[in-house]
Motif scaffolding. Structure first.
Motif, mmCIF file in Angstrom:
data_model
loop_
_atom_site.group_PDB
_atom_site.id
_atom_site.type_symbol
_atom_site.label_atom_id
_atom_site.label_comp_id
_atom_site.label_asym_id
_atom_site.label_seq_id
_atom_site.Cartn_x
_atom_site.Cartn_y
_atom_site.Cartn_z
ATOM 1 N N MET A 183 0.833 -1.190 0.000
ATOM 2 C CA MET A 183 0.000 0.000 0.000
ATOM 3 C C MET A 183 0.872 1.246 0.000
ATOM 4 S SD MET A 183 -3.161 -1.025 0.063
ATOM 5 C CE MET A 183 -4.107 0.351 0.692
ATOM 6 N N LYS A 184 0.421 2.291 -0.712
ATOM 7 C CA LYS A 184 1.135 3.561 -0.691
ATOM 8 C C LYS A 184 1.030 4.170 0.700
ATOM 9 C CE LYS A 184 0.969 5.442 -5.398
ATOM 10 N NZ LYS A 184 0.471 6.580 -6.181
ATOM 11 N N SER A 185 2.106 4.825 1.131
ATOM 12 C CA SER A 185 2.061 5.576 2.381
ATOM 13 C C SER A 185 1.469 6.949 2.097
ATOM 14 C CB SER A 185 3.461 5.720 2.965
ATOM 15 O OG SER A 185 3.982 4.468 3.326
ATOM 16 N N THR A 186 0.726 7.465 3.079
ATOM 17 C CA THR A 186 0.093 8.777 2.940
ATOM 18 C C THR A 186 0.813 9.785 3.832
ATOM 19 O OG1 THR A 186 -2.059 7.775 2.488
ATOM 20 C CG2 THR A 186 -2.049 10.085 3.175
ATOM 21 N N PRO B 66 -6.783 8.504 7.118
ATOM 22 C CA PRO B 66 -5.628 7.780 7.686
ATOM 23 C C PRO B 66 -4.319 8.325 7.110
ATOM 24 C CG PRO B 66 -7.298 6.256 6.847
ATOM 25 C CD PRO B 66 -7.671 7.612 6.350
ATOM 26 N N VAL B 67 -3.385 8.662 7.979
ATOM 27 C CA VAL B 67 -2.109 9.259 7.573
ATOM 28 C C VAL B 67 -0.970 8.457 8.203
ATOM 29 C CG1 VAL B 67 -0.650 11.308 7.855
ATOM 30 C CG2 VAL B 67 -3.042 11.576 7.219
ATOM 31 N N ASP B 68 0.143 8.302 7.467
ATOM 32 C CA ASP B 68 1.298 7.557 7.968
ATOM 33 C C ASP B 68 2.417 8.452 8.479
ATOM 34 O OD1 ASP B 68 0.455 4.780 7.116
ATOM 35 O OD2 ASP B 68 0.376 5.816 5.194
ATOM 36 N N ASP C 175 6.446 8.265 -4.918
ATOM 37 C CA ASP C 175 5.320 7.331 -4.905
ATOM 38 C C ASP C 175 4.531 7.350 -3.591
ATOM 39 O OD1 ASP C 175 3.771 5.622 -6.414
ATOM 40 O OD2 ASP C 175 4.719 3.821 -5.618
ATOM 41 N N PHE C 176 4.414 8.543 -2.964
ATOM 42 C CA PHE C 176 3.573 8.694 -1.780
ATOM 43 C C PHE C 176 2.267 9.389 -2.169
ATOM 44 C CE2 PHE C 176 7.839 9.050 0.477
ATOM 45 C CZ PHE C 176 7.794 7.751 0.951
ATOM 46 N N ASP C 177 1.204 9.061 -1.458
ATOM 47 C CA ASP C 177 -0.017 9.857 -1.546
ATOM 48 C C ASP C 177 0.180 11.075 -0.647
ATOM 49 O OD1 ASP C 177 -1.440 8.274 -3.317
ATOM 50 O OD2 ASP C 177 -2.204 6.973 -1.737
#
Length: 448
Positions: free
Chosen positions: A1-4, A46-48, A26-28
């Motif tokens: 999954m892409k990290s946000t 949701p945020v990383d 390649d991050f959102d």
């Protein structure tokens, strides 16, 4: 999954340049032009990772860190600051900020900081997941799977050593699940409510292993602008897991031995004794006794670490478990990707059981994931586990290399489309690391 990643900055030019940079990695990206706006996003998306400017109208960077830590203690915050605001950034780190970079940020420095922060975030959430799973009694059914005598002996040993604070040495080939065993020991112990900190010694430059483990004082070396705790301090009252301990230098091994024996150490560049109560678990895929004989590993450290040895058998020595493991991974990935795959045929299972699995459980896991993603059938068969063969090429280059390059490019594109261009997941399915995938994307001129 892409990290946000959530970007917070009141300067439209600064935030736009950061946004473009993050998207190229390649991050959102979510943009907020004030601290208040950023907190509003956190309540609904949701945020990383949060990256915030320090000096802004209204909420400063310090206020952002405080507010984030109150609602999401595990979420890392990286601050971007001008040279004049370094003191504010250091103060914010005392409040819980993960790190800071000086603007305009150096790309490589920022990339390294972001990756470290995301790894920290992943480990914190994984720890919470494991704690919940263990409290629900799901350890063996969900994480450690097997019925063979040799793996059952490992389960029994885990139960015994978990209730003690003794040092554990986990050995086994790559892919057998050494870190998983270390996590299980921790979460079955009385330290389960405290941190589980993992450090892969093989992935670090030998020159920074000591700093990572013991921390450093401000000014200890060029770029050490603030005092940092090491992993030993981070794991205080909990467990420290050192993966691939055989990859460390003899000089480092001497300092580690002293820290274990005396229960105290000094940060790099400091002279203050720091005492910690940290349980140590180490692992290696090498024969440490042979490493001792060859002079690459200290004998005294070996005997200090090998109090309780746990050896994980390779998958080829527990073939009866392949059916259980394959069925488990099938369930996991068919649910994750919402696929219609429901089972594996008898011939498919027999084929899986006949393979060597040099990469052990991890290789089997990736094989099942790849088959689930690519198969168009409800029941997986032998053909789903065999690498796709290239068709007659129509390109001008009919050499063996040309044919191989053409099919490789097609296969990588196929996996990228299947995963929605999630490169981390694509690399796992392809059985390669992300660095290799990026090299192949460049080599074959593959772009979204």
């Amino acid at each position: 999954m892409k990290s946000t990643v959530l970007l917070i900055d009141d300067d439209p030019l600064d935030i736009k340049s950061l946004q473009l940079l993050m998207e190229s990695w390649d991050f959102d990206v979510i943009c907020a032009h004030s601290g208040e706006d950023g907190l509003h996003h956190l309540s609904s998306i949701p945020v990383d990772l949060v990256i915030s400017d320090v000096y802004m109208p209204g909420m400063h960077g310090e206020d952002v860190v405080k507010a984030v830590k109150e609602v999401l203690p595990w979420l890392p915050v990286v601050l971007v600051t001008g040279k004049a605001d370094v003191k504010s950034a250091v103060k914010a780190m005392r409040l819980g900020a993960f790190d800071y970079v000086i603007k305009p940020p150096d790309e490589s420095e920022l990339r390294l900081t972001v990756e470290r922060a995301l790894e920290h975030s992943r480990l914190r959430r994984e720890n919470e997941f494991l704690r919940a799973e263990l409290s629900a009694g799901g350890m063996y059914g969900e994480r450690l799977i097997g019925r063979c005598d040799n793996i059952m002996a490992v389960f029994e040993l885990i139960n015994k050593v978990a209730q003690t604070d003794t040092t554990v040495l986990i050995t086994g080939e790559t892919g057998t699940g050494k870190e998983l065993v270390a996590q299980t020991i921790h979460y079955k112990s009385l330290r389960s409510g405290k941190p589980f900190i993992a450090l892969n010694c093989a992935s670090l430059n030998p020159n920074i292993v000591e700093s990572e483990l013991f921390g450093h004082e401000k000014g200890a070396f060029t770029g050490a602008l603030v005092t940092r705790h090491g992993r030993f301090e981070d794991a205080n009252k909990g467990t420290l897991f050192l993966d691939e301990i055989a990859e460390t230098s003899l000089e480092f091994q001497a300092k580690l031995l002293r820290a274990i024996q005396e229960g105290e150490f000094e940060r790099l560049g400091g002279n203050q004794k720091i005492c910690v109560d940290t349980r140590l678990i180490v692992s290696t895929n090498k024969d440490l006794q042979n490493e001792v004989k060859s002079g690459r590993f200290r004998e005294d450290l070996f005997y200090r670490l090998c109090v309780i040895p746990i050896h994980l058998p390779p998958l080829r020595e527990r073939q009866a478990d392949i059916h259980l493991l394959a069925s488990h991974f099938l369930t996991v990935y068919s649910e994750r990707y919402a696929c219609k795959v429901s089972s594996i045929s008898k011939k498919g299972m027999d084929y899986l059981a006949s393979l060597e699995w040099k990469g052990n459980v991890r290789e089997l896991q990736h094989a099942i994931e790849r088959a689930v993603v690519l198969s168009q059938n409800e029941v997986l068969d032998v053909k789903d586990f065999v690498a796709p063969k290239s068709k007659t090429p129509t390109c001008d280059d009919d050499t063996l290399q040309g044919i191989t390059d053409k099919r490789t490019r097609e296969y990588i594109l196929e996996i990228l489309h299947k995963t929605g261009w999630r490169k981390h997941r694509s690399a796992d399915i392809l059985g390669i690391d992300r660095a290799t995938l990026y090299r192949l994307l460049k080599k074959y001129s593959i772009t979204k």
